[in-house]
Motif scaffolding. Structure first.
Motif, mmCIF file in Angstrom:
data_model
loop_
_atom_site.group_PDB
_atom_site.id
_atom_site.type_symbol
_atom_site.label_atom_id
_atom_site.label_comp_id
_atom_site.label_asym_id
_atom_site.label_seq_id
_atom_site.Cartn_x
_atom_site.Cartn_y
_atom_site.Cartn_z
ATOM 1 N N LEU A 1 0.824 -1.203 0.000
ATOM 2 C CA LEU A 1 0.000 0.000 0.000
ATOM 3 C C LEU A 1 0.861 1.258 0.000
ATOM 4 O O LEU A 1 0.530 2.249 -0.661
ATOM 5 N N LEU A 2 1.953 1.245 0.732
ATOM 6 C CA LEU A 2 2.837 2.408 0.757
ATOM 7 C C LEU A 2 3.456 2.650 -0.608
ATOM 8 O O LEU A 2 3.666 3.801 -1.014
ATOM 9 N N VAL A 3 3.759 1.583 -1.348
ATOM 10 C CA VAL A 3 4.267 1.751 -2.717
ATOM 11 C C VAL A 3 3.211 2.431 -3.588
ATOM 12 O O VAL A 3 3.508 3.350 -4.359
ATOM 13 N N GLU A 4 1.969 1.994 -3.493
ATOM 14 C CA GLU A 4 0.902 2.589 -4.294
ATOM 15 C C GLU A 4 0.647 4.036 -3.882
ATOM 16 O O GLU A 4 0.335 4.880 -4.725
ATOM 17 N N LEU A 5 0.766 4.343 -2.594
ATOM 18 C CA LEU A 5 0.583 5.721 -2.144
ATOM 19 C C LEU A 5 1.695 6.622 -2.665
ATOM 20 O O LEU A 5 1.457 7.790 -3.013
ATOM 21 N N ARG A 6 2.934 6.104 -2.734
ATOM 22 C CA ARG A 6 4.024 6.898 -3.308
ATOM 23 C C ARG A 6 3.785 7.150 -4.791
ATOM 24 O O ARG A 6 4.086 8.230 -5.316
ATOM 25 N N GLN A 7 3.235 6.151 -5.483
ATOM 26 C CA GLN A 7 2.886 6.352 -6.890
ATOM 27 C C GLN A 7 1.811 7.419 -7.027
ATOM 28 O O GLN A 7 1.894 8.293 -7.894
ATOM 29 N N LEU A 8 0.813 7.362 -6.168
ATOM 30 C CA LEU A 8 -0.237 8.383 -6.188
ATOM 31 C C LEU A 8 0.351 9.760 -5.917
ATOM 32 O O LEU A 8 -0.009 10.743 -6.579
ATOM 33 N N ARG A 9 1.272 9.837 -4.957
ATOM 34 C CA ARG A 9 1.889 11.139 -4.647
ATOM 35 C C ARG A 9 2.647 11.694 -5.834
ATOM 36 O O ARG A 9 2.707 12.914 -6.027
ATOM 37 N N GLY A 10 3.211 10.817 -6.640
ATOM 38 C CA GLY A 10 3.930 11.288 -7.812
ATOM 39 C C GLY A 10 3.031 11.971 -8.831
ATOM 40 O O GLY A 10 3.487 12.846 -9.585
ATOM 41 N N TYR A 11 1.768 11.597 -8.883
ATOM 42 C CA TYR A 11 0.830 12.237 -9.807
ATOM 43 C C TYR A 11 0.294 13.572 -9.278
ATOM 44 O O TYR A 11 -0.498 14.221 -9.945
ATOM 45 N N LEU A 12 0.730 13.967 -8.080
ATOM 46 C CA LEU A 12 0.242 15.210 -7.479
ATOM 47 C C LEU A 12 1.325 16.273 -7.435
ATOM 48 O O LEU A 12 1.204 17.251 -6.694
ATOM 49 N N GLY A 13 2.387 16.106 -8.224
ATOM 50 C CA GLY A 13 3.451 17.094 -8.257
ATOM 51 C C GLY A 13 3.068 18.319 -9.074
ATOM 52 O O GLY A 13 2.019 18.389 -9.710
#
Length: 822
Positions: free
Chosen positions: A287-299
């Motif tokens: 889940l933390l990996v997926e959350l980091r991926q999500l955070r990357g789309y919010l730059g």
């Protein structure tokens, strides 16, 4: 080579740090509204005062010019261009009349004080006219105050009038100059703030998952980020409502914003449930990996979003939605699956929204070629597929489990104590947190309560006064009390008490609201006195440093006014100490006297609010709850028009109106929910009511996003069910507006109906989602029975009564849209 790599690494790190700082500033001040406002106030005050002083005008003219420049800037912050021009014409008239009246009055204290009280009454009464009335009233009051303070004479009146005109022109000129901005740029800045706030929420979700503590301080911050995200969405939509040239595109943006907001809210709820169920270490890592991926789309850089393949993400969403979770599967496994689904849905909603905006000409107009994102590549899905993915995404709902009636008492999202059986959104486990919204809800702005919406036929004559008239009487009485009491303490410094009375009545709607605001002003003044004495002693004898610190203090006071009223009072007090130091009048005794006079003004305001035509906070809260419940009943009627009768209505806009009403309710009940409120039972009941209302509104937003025209046309039982829900809400509104326990003639029974989504029959997926949301809305609204002291019963007897009424005529719930409007 290594040096180049090192430089590149440091440069990349500096860029990331700068982006993080900019995002944090954007999230704290959406659209830079507070920054622009504070800059305008400081510039207007400094330009007016400095220009008049350099021109050699006497001190009364400089003071009047500076005061009017400051007050015009504060009074015009929410005005339109037409209102600013109208104020520019009316404010000089009001200010000139006050200055002339004060200069020509005989210098007899009793006469001057009596006229001052009359001027106060008229100035507050004018607030019934939004923006213009506030600016005109403020100018009249402050001009008379400045004239009395400087002991203005008729000989100095002409030159003081010149200073007045200069101050008004400077303020209006800066308001028109700095306030001119294209709506496109304003919306883009607000959206960047929304994106930054969403990123902060995702970061907080990651922290909660890492620490496995949803009830700690990380969980409290998560609650605040969720609410701040909703506030950001409402700000964007308010700005979009002013643009009528692109209704189709803006309506889609509005819908996608609501989709993101709901997905983010589900993410917050899902991570709480996952933490409480205790997900495994492996699930947490994934889940933390997926959350980091999500955070990357919010730059800040949209290139990654533009290049994303949403077909793959949509396939993941579909697969996770279609994958059944075995009923006997462990609770941690079910919670982890719900959280993974929430993450993937938020990823898809975020990418779709940002890609749509970045590929619209009206959004990217003004960008340079290097800043403009590349067009869609062949890797992305077609427009048809994108529309299909939008439809697939709308109305998704993760299963968060069922409430556990055996759970011990916990706290709600605002940190308020809540019984164990209290419902939570989606029937999930109860989240915990701290005070909702923090200091961000303390917005110092002129808030005219508007038309008195109470049932006048049931009110005594004193309660039929308009809010502005009522508050004008209260403020005049408070100022009279403050003048008498403060002159006994200090005949020279009495004005601090009067100014406190005037200010604490701005934006307050009840006596509880005024008490909280008065307390915050006294607290800010106390801290400002302590800090101001230290700062003034440290910089004494350095006029350039003192002047610079004064400008900084004035800026911070008005920059933070919508964040914390105490902080505004703090910085204004420090600035005042620096001013006295610059004038050679600073002594610790003067600062202590300011604190005493401020306390006198706050007490005078509290006495006037409690004794003179009091507006009880509980009564105001009941009426606001009744208004919100009536609005929910209307919303259900509109939903019936769309779903059953095929009418074209914007349900998302209707749900947003309810969200704004709920924000008004939160401001009104804030004093009643304060930790210092001694009536704990009432506080807990009201806290429960607010939380359940928030849950109802959450399901209303879900229903609005999932609703499709005529999706339930011809479905048996839908019209009757929606009529029952409307009748329940109407009964709750009637009970909520009761004044105490005097009226017990209201029907205090809510009717419980069968579940629509569990009825047998073949339905398409859209209809099933709508019925599911309708059932959840119904279930949540029935949760209001407990705080309203109502009872529930199964609808057998009620159905018989309705059948009897149908023989005489149609019930409100079963009529067509046209009949209901007639």
């Amino acid at each position: 080579m290594c040096d180049r790599v090192g430089v590149a690494t440091r440069w990349h790190g500096a860029r990331r740090l700068a982006a993080a700082v900019l995002d944090r500033l954007a999230a704290a001040d959406p659209g830079m509204v507070r920054l622009r406002y504070a800059v305008r106030v400081v510039l207007a005050t400094l330009i007016a005062a400095g220009g008049l002083a350099l021109a050699g005008l006497p001190f009364p003219a400089v003071m009047v010019g500076a005061i009017l420049a400051l007050n015009m800037s504060t009074g015009l912050r929410e005005a339109t261009t037409r209102e600013k021009l109208a104020s520019a014409g009316l404010v000089p008239v009001a200010a000139a009349a006050s200055l002339t009246l004060a200069a020509l009055l005989p210098k007899i204290p009793v006469v001057v004080d009596s006229v001052f009280v009359a001027v106060t009454f008229v100035a507050v009464w004018l607030r019934r006219f939004p923006n213009i009335g506030f600016a005109v009233g403020m100018a009249g009051f402050m001009s008379f105050f400045a004239a009395v303070f400087t002991r203005l004479t008729s000989a100095l009146l002409p030159v003081v009038l010149v200073g007045m005109v200069v101050g008004v022109l400077v303020a209006v000129g800066l308001a028109l100059l700095l306030g001119r901005e294209s709506r496109q740029h304003a919306v883009r800045r607000m959206f960047h703030a929304f994106r930054a706030r969403l990123g902060q929420q995702v970061d907080q979700v990651s922290r909660v998952l890492e620490e496995m503590d949803s009830a700690g301080r990380t969980g409290e911050r998560l609650d605040r980020y969720t609410e701040r995200l909703r506030e950001g969405a409402l700000m964007i939509e308010a700005e979009l409502d002013r643009d009528d040239q692109r209704p189709a595109q803006l309506d889609r943006v509005r819908r996608q914003l609501v989709t993101i907001e709901l997905a983010a809210e589900r993410l917050a709820l899902s991570v709480r449930n996952a933490v409480e169920q205790g997900v495994s270490r492996q699930h947490r890592a994934d889940l933390l990996v997926e959350l980091r991926q999500l955070r990357g789309y919010l730059g800040r850089d949209p290139s990654r979003v533009i290049a994303a393949d949403t077909r793959e993400i949509l396939a993941t969403v579909r697969a996770r939605r279609a994958t059944p979770v075995e009923p006997d599967a462990p609770a941690p496994h079910r919670a982890a699956m719900g959280l993974r689904r929430a993450v993937s849905e938020l990823v898809l909603a975020t990418i779709q929204t940002r890609r749509y905006l970045e590929t619209q000409a009206w959004w990217t107009a003004g960008d340079t070629e290097s800043e403009r994102p590349a067009p869609d590549s062949g890797k992305t899905e077609s427009g048809v597929e994108r529309e299909k993915s939008d439809s697939e995404l709308r109305g998704t709902q993760p299963e968060l489990g069922k409430p556990d009636s055996e759970r011990p008492a916990s706290t709600d999202q605002a940190g308020r104590e809540r019984p164990a059986d209290q419902p939570t959104r989606d029937g999930g486990e109860q989240p915990a947190g701290d005070e909702r919204g923090g200091a961000g809800h303390e917005a110092e702005r002129p808030r005219e309560p508007g038309v008195d919406r109470r049932r006048q036929e049931e009110e005594p004559p004193t309660e039929r006064l308009s809010p502005s008239t009522r508050q004008a009487v209260q403020t005049a009485v408070a100022c009279a009390l403050a003048i008498v009491a403060s002159e006994l303490v200090s005949p020279q410094r009495w004005y601090w008490a009067v100014i406190t009375c005037w200010v604490v009545f701005i934006g307050t709607s009840s006596r509880g609201d005024l008490l909280v605001k008065g307390f915050r002003r006294v607290l800010g003044t106390l801290l400002g006195v302590l800090a101001g004495m230290v700062v003034a002693l440290l910089v004494a004898g350095h006029p350039v440093v003192v002047g610079g610190l004064m400008a900084v203090g004035l800026f911070l006071a008005f920059y933070l006014v919508q964040v914390s009223y105490s902080m505004m009072s703090f910085f204004l007090t420090v600035t005042l100490g620096l001013l006295y130091d610059l004038m050679g009048m600073f002594t610790p005794q003067v600062f202590l006297l300011r604190l005493v006079e401020t306390l006198i003004g706050a007490l005078a305001g509290a006495v006037a609010a409690a004794v003179v035509l009091p507006t009880r906070t509980g009564s105001a809260a009941r009426e606001e709850v009744a208004e919100l419940l009536n609005g929910l009943s209307e919303f259900v009627g509109h939903a019936e028009d769309v779903l059953a009768h095929g009418e074209q209505l914007n349900l998302i806009e209707k749900s947003r109106e309810l969200d704004r009403r709920f924000g008004d309710l939160e401001r009104i009940v804030e004093p009643l929910l304060h930790r210092f409120n001694p009536f704990r039972d009432r506080r807990d009941t009201l806290s429960y009511l607010v939380v359940v209302l928030e849950l109802v509104l959450y399901h209303a937003r879900n229903l609005a996003t999932a609703a499709e025209t005529a999706a339930l046309a011809g479905h048996p039982g839908v019209t009757g069910a929606m009529g029952r829900i409307r009748e329940n809400l109407a009964r709750m509104a009637a009970v909520a507006s009761d004044r105490g326990d005097r009226d017990r003639t209201q029907d205090r029974t809510l009717v419980v109906g069968p579940s629509l989504s569990s009825e047998p029959g073949e339905l398409n997926p859209a209809a099933k989602r709508v019925l599911s949301y309708l059932d959840r809305f119904d279930e949540a609204s029935l949760g209001l029975a407990r705080p309203l002291a109502m009872t529930t019963e199964v609808g057998l007897r009620a159905d018989a009564e309705r059948d009897g009424r149908d023989q005489a005529g149609p019930s409100p719930g079963s009529t067509s849209a046209a009949s209901r409007r007639r």
